[in-house]
Write a protein that holds these residues in place. Structure first.
Motif, PDB file in Angstrom:
ATOM      1  N   GLU A  11       0.814  -1.214   0.000  1.00  0.00           N
ATOM      2  CA  GLU A  11       0.000   0.000   0.000  1.00  0.00           C
ATOM      3  C   GLU A  11       0.848   1.265   0.000  1.00  0.00           C
ATOM      4  O   GLU A  11       0.506   2.258  -0.643  1.00  0.00           O
ATOM      5  N   ALA A  12       1.983   1.239   0.704  1.00  0.00           N
ATOM      6  CA  ALA A  12       2.849   2.417   0.738  1.00  0.00           C
ATOM      7  C   ALA A  12       3.397   2.722  -0.655  1.00  0.00           C
ATOM      8  O   ALA A  12       3.464   3.876  -1.066  1.00  0.00           O
ATOM      9  N   ALA A  13       3.788   1.681  -1.383  1.00  0.00           N
ATOM     10  CA  ALA A  13       4.307   1.894  -2.738  1.00  0.00           C
ATOM     11  C   ALA A  13       3.224   2.420  -3.658  1.00  0.00           C
ATOM     12  O   ALA A  13       3.464   3.291  -4.489  1.00  0.00           O
ATOM     13  N   GLN A  28       2.198  11.246 -11.140  1.00  0.00           N
ATOM     14  CA  GLN A  28       2.101  11.170 -12.596  1.00  0.00           C
ATOM     15  C   GLN A  28       2.906  12.289 -13.257  1.00  0.00           C
ATOM     16  O   GLN A  28       3.299  12.170 -14.403  1.00  0.00           O
ATOM     17  N   LEU A  29       3.195  13.387 -12.533  1.00  0.00           N
ATOM     18  CA  LEU A  29       4.067  14.423 -13.082  1.00  0.00           C
ATOM     19  C   LEU A  29       5.532  13.983 -13.006  1.00  0.00           C
ATOM     20  O   LEU A  29       6.271  14.094 -13.966  1.00  0.00           O
ATOM     21  N   ARG A  30       5.943  13.493 -11.845  1.00  0.00           N
ATOM     22  CA  ARG A  30       7.333  13.065 -11.666  1.00  0.00           C
ATOM     23  C   ARG A  30       7.668  11.894 -12.575  1.00  0.00           C
ATOM     24  O   ARG A  30       8.725  11.848 -13.187  1.00  0.00           O
ATOM     25  N   TYR A  31       6.774  10.927 -12.651  1.00  0.00           N
ATOM     26  CA  TYR A  31       7.046   9.697 -13.390  1.00  0.00           C
ATOM     27  C   TYR A  31       6.254   9.627 -14.696  1.00  0.00           C
ATOM     28  O   TYR A  31       5.988   8.543 -15.211  1.00  0.00           O
ATOM     29  N   ALA A  43       0.705   0.760 -11.874  1.00  0.00           N
ATOM     30  CA  ALA A  43       1.054  -0.565 -11.335  1.00  0.00           C
ATOM     31  C   ALA A  43       2.545  -0.841 -11.527  1.00  0.00           C
ATOM     32  O   ALA A  43       3.222  -1.321 -10.611  1.00  0.00           O
ATOM     33  N   GLY A  44       3.074  -0.523 -12.686  1.00  0.00           N
ATOM     34  CA  GLY A  44       4.499  -0.722 -12.937  1.00  0.00           C
ATOM     35  C   GLY A  44       5.343   0.156 -12.041  1.00  0.00           C
ATOM     36  O   GLY A  44       6.368  -0.270 -11.501  1.00  0.00           O
ATOM     37  N   GLN A  45       4.918   1.412 -11.857  1.00  0.00           N
ATOM     38  CA  GLN A  45       5.658   2.324 -10.990  1.00  0.00           C
ATOM     39  C   GLN A  45       5.596   1.862  -9.540  1.00  0.00           C
ATOM     40  O   GLN A  45       6.585   1.931  -8.813  1.00  0.00           O
ATOM     41  N   ALA A  46       4.462   1.357  -9.122  1.00  0.00           N
ATOM     42  CA  ALA A  46       4.333   0.840  -7.756  1.00  0.00           C
ATOM     43  C   ALA A  46       5.260  -0.349  -7.543  1.00  0.00           C
ATOM     44  O   ALA A  46       5.879  -0.485  -6.484  1.00  0.00           O
ATOM     45  N   ARG A  47       5.386  -1.208  -8.553  1.00  0.00           N
ATOM     46  CA  ARG A  47       6.313  -2.338  -8.441  1.00  0.00           C
ATOM     47  C   ARG A  47       7.757  -1.838  -8.316  1.00  0.00           C
ATOM     48  O   ARG A  47       8.539  -2.376  -7.539  1.00  0.00           O
ATOM     49  N   LEU A  48       8.084  -0.824  -9.096  1.00  0.00           N
ATOM     50  CA  LEU A  48       9.427  -0.261  -9.023  1.00  0.00           C
ATOM     51  C   LEU A  48       9.681   0.341  -7.644  1.00  0.00           C
ATOM     52  O   LEU A  48      10.751   0.178  -7.060  1.00  0.00           O
ATOM     53  N   LEU A  49       8.690   1.020  -7.083  1.00  0.00           N
ATOM     54  CA  LEU A  49       8.821   1.610  -5.751  1.00  0.00           C
ATOM     55  C   LEU A  49       8.915   0.549  -4.652  1.00  0.00           C
ATOM     56  O   LEU A  49       9.366   0.836  -3.551  1.00  0.00           O
TER      57      LEU A  49
END
Length: 181
Positions: A11-13, A28-31, A43-49
């Motif tokens: 959840e934190a990611a 969504q601005l940063r990434y 979802a992909g960004q959350a996995r990376l985080l």
């Protein structure tokens, strides 16, 4: 999509993939460039985080690796090096500044990450890793990046990653030649 070697986001990611902690800007601005990739999105960004990456060696290859992984939003970087920043490092290791000369590379790299992406947690290992300690460190990460500058360490890192079942990215450079595996 299937993301091999990267854990499911918690959840934190997912929250970090939505809002930047320090700037309070929407993620969504940063990434934005990563979100625009097909099959990536939040979802992909959350996995990376949620990912944990061990970087061994913070010299000519490890220093830019830190900058790009921190910038892309890898959630946890473990930085391993036992060297100090030298003036001769500055032209090719742009992560470091003149003020960093004499400091441990791990500490200077941590400070760089803190200035550039507060979403990224950093752990420092300022000693040579070998044997069971290296296997344990590899086991605790999703990916290991070998950016060291000697063959003995390369072989040990490879053996540890095989023993731990952790994917290894290995890079080498000398003069005008480079290799990535």
């Amino acid at each position: 999509p299937q993301y091999i070697g990267i854990r499911e986001p918690d959840e934190a990611a997912l929250a970090c993939a939505t809002m930047d902690k320090r700037t309070h800007l929407p993620a969504q601005l940063r990434y934005a460039r990563q979100h625009a990739l097909s099959d990536w999105g939040k979802a992909g960004q959350a996995r990376l985080l949620s990912a944990r990456v061990l970087i061994i060696g913070l010299g000519g290859l490890g220093a830019p690796t830190v900058t790009y992984l921190a910038g892309s939003g890898v959630g946890h970087l473990t930085l391993n090096d036992f060297d100090r920043v030298d003036g001769s490092n500055l032209p090719r290791q742009t992560l470091y500044r003149e003020q960093d000369i004499g400091r441990r590379k791990t500490e200077a790299a941590r400070d760089y990450v803190a200035r550039h992406n507060s979403d990224v947690a950093v752990t420092l290992i300022d000693r040579r890793l070998d044997g069971p300690g290296l296997v344990a460190a590899a086991s605790d990460h999703d990916v290991v990046v070998d950016a060291c500058d000697n063959f003995g360490t390369r072989f040990l890192v490879n053996e540890a990653c095989v023993a731990a079942g952790t994917p290894l990215v290995s890079a080498a450079a000398i003069r005008n030649e480079g290799q990535l595996a």
